[in-house]
Design a protein around this motif. Structure first.
Motif, short mmCIF file in Angstrom:
data_model
loop_
_atom_site.label_atom_id
_atom_site.label_comp_id
_atom_site.label_asym_id
_atom_site.label_seq_id
_atom_site.Cartn_x
_atom_site.Cartn_y
_atom_site.Cartn_z
N GLY A 21 0.81 -1.21 0.00
CA GLY A 21 0.00 0.00 0.00
C GLY A 21 0.84 1.26 0.00
N ASP A 22 1.89 1.28 0.84
CA ASP A 22 2.78 2.43 0.87
C ASP A 22 3.45 2.63 -0.49
N VAL A 50 7.17 -6.19 -2.98
CA VAL A 50 6.78 -4.85 -3.43
C VAL A 50 7.16 -4.62 -4.89
N ALA A 51 8.19 -5.30 -5.36
CA ALA A 51 8.71 -5.07 -6.71
C ALA A 51 7.65 -5.13 -7.80
N SER A 194 -8.74 -9.36 4.21
CA SER A 194 -7.50 -9.40 4.97
C SER A 194 -6.92 -7.99 5.14
N ALA A 195 -5.93 -7.89 6.00
CA ALA A 195 -5.14 -6.67 6.17
C ALA A 195 -3.97 -7.01 7.07
N GLY A 274 -3.11 -3.05 1.47
CA GLY A 274 -2.37 -2.79 0.24
C GLY A 274 -3.22 -2.91 -1.00
N LEU A 275 -4.07 -3.94 -1.04
CA LEU A 275 -4.92 -4.12 -2.23
C LEU A 275 -5.96 -3.00 -2.35
N MET A 276 -6.32 -2.37 -1.24
CA MET A 276 -7.20 -1.20 -1.31
C MET A 276 -6.55 -0.11 -2.16
#
Length: 346
Positions: A21-22, A50-51, A194-195, A274-276
């Motif tokens: 997400g970041d 993250v890549a 999830s989160a 992150g998927l948000m």
């Protein structure tokens, strides 16, 4: 740093943040770096998970993987990484990540210009330390990362998120849906129960299941359940709680494939995760459920998103686990409220 100093930089390293997400929220800053360092070859250093966010970015020439569980693991790992980076002969590094480790690795790699916020006691390791004020910490994180560039004289107000998908991931997503018997014209709604960071961010599985049933019954929607490898039990439990069929993708896709599937969704319902932010960057209509976290700084940054949050005195507490033990902030969010918000969005 003036224009001539920027032009003199021919090899530039960006240190990415460590969470999906970041990383998505840094995409406006990465685009701004490309815009203001047009003559530089830009490499981006990122952890393996993250890549994929930057794998097809037009603003990055090369991705260097920080093999945290491989070559660069353990006490000697950062030193090995610094040696690897030294071979690239970077002229400058910009740290979007705030940890002291990022600056230390660049220092050991002999990178002469090191730019970042003065957080985590790393000011002595920076040649261009940007003060991170309380006001900066209070703004949305897309703007937060741009403030690093503002601190070296690069003013760029474009905060639009950006994700470029790979055609191979798109094709694999199409094939996955075909194998599951999904009609190409079907209305698809993704659920992301999830989160990371703890259960306080997660709406209740039984409510996700009830929402999925309602979406299928009233809209005829095909329901996809998203999640990572650690979410398989969660995804399976929600699928079993639903009265009708759903496709559980938890732990069964790569991040690139998950992003392509989210792009295919007609709507997405998610916790703060992150998927948000992936859905926001892809302009997929989404409803984000917030409880313990701060919707001011980490809300989905898109015009096609809505936040569901019921303000109570102790929220946002920013705790991974509810300190009161009963998660009132999430209990206040009903299936009806989420469904009506999604209906109003679409």
């Amino acid at each position: 740093m003036n224009v001539n100093e920027r032009k003199a930089i021919k090899r530039l390293l960006i240190r990415s943040t460590n969470w999906i997400g970041d990383a998505v929220m840094t995409t406006p800053a990465v685009r701004a770096i490309r815009r203001h360092f047009p003559g530089a070859r830009i490499s981006l250093l990122a952890k393996p998970w993250v890549a994929p966010v930057f794998a097809h970015s037009p603003h990055v020439d090369e991705i260097i993987v920080y093999e945290a569980n491989g070559r660069h693991r353990g006490a000697m790992g950062p030193i090995r990484l610094a040696r690897d980076l030294r071979r690239h002969r970077f002229d400058a590094a910009i740290f979007l990540q705030n940890a002291i480790e990022a600056a230390l690795i660049a220092f050991l790699a002999g990178i002469p210009v090191r730019i970042g916020f003065d957080t985590d006691a790393r000011r002595p390791l920076l040649t261009h330390a940007v003060r991170c004020t309380r006001a900066i910490k209070a703004i949305h994180q897309t703007g937060y990362y741009l403030e690093i560039l503002k601190g070296i004289g690069v003013v760029d107000g474009d905060q639009v998120l950006e994700l470029t998908l790979g055609e191979n991931d798109r094709e694999q997503a199409r094939q996955l849906l075909t194998r599951q018997g999904v009609d190409p014209a079907a209305r698809i709604v993704g659920l992301n129960p999830s989160a990371t960071f703890g259960p306080a961010k997660q709406w209740f599985p039984e409510r996700y299941a009830a929402l999925g049933d309602r979406l299928r019954d009233e809209w005829g929607a095909t329901v996809l359940i998203f999640g990572g490898p650690s979410d398989r039990e969660l995804g399976e439990n929600i699928r079993r709680m639903m009265h009708g069929p759903a496709i559980d993708l938890s732990g069964r896709t790569s991040l690139g494939q998950a992003m392509a599937l989210i792009d295919r969704c007609d709507a997405f319902v998610t916790n703060d995760s992150g998927l948000m932010h992936v859905a926001a960057a892809l302009n997929t209509p989404l409803v984000a459920i917030f409880g313990s976290t701060n919707s001011t700084t980490t809300s989905p940054h898109s015009d096609t998103s809505r936040i569901v949050r019921v303000p109570i005195e102790c929220s946002p507490c920013m705790k991974p686990v509810c300190p009161l033990g009963h998660m009132n902030c999430m209990k206040q969010v009903s299936v009806e409220l989420v469904f009506d918000t999604l209906k109003g969005l679409l």
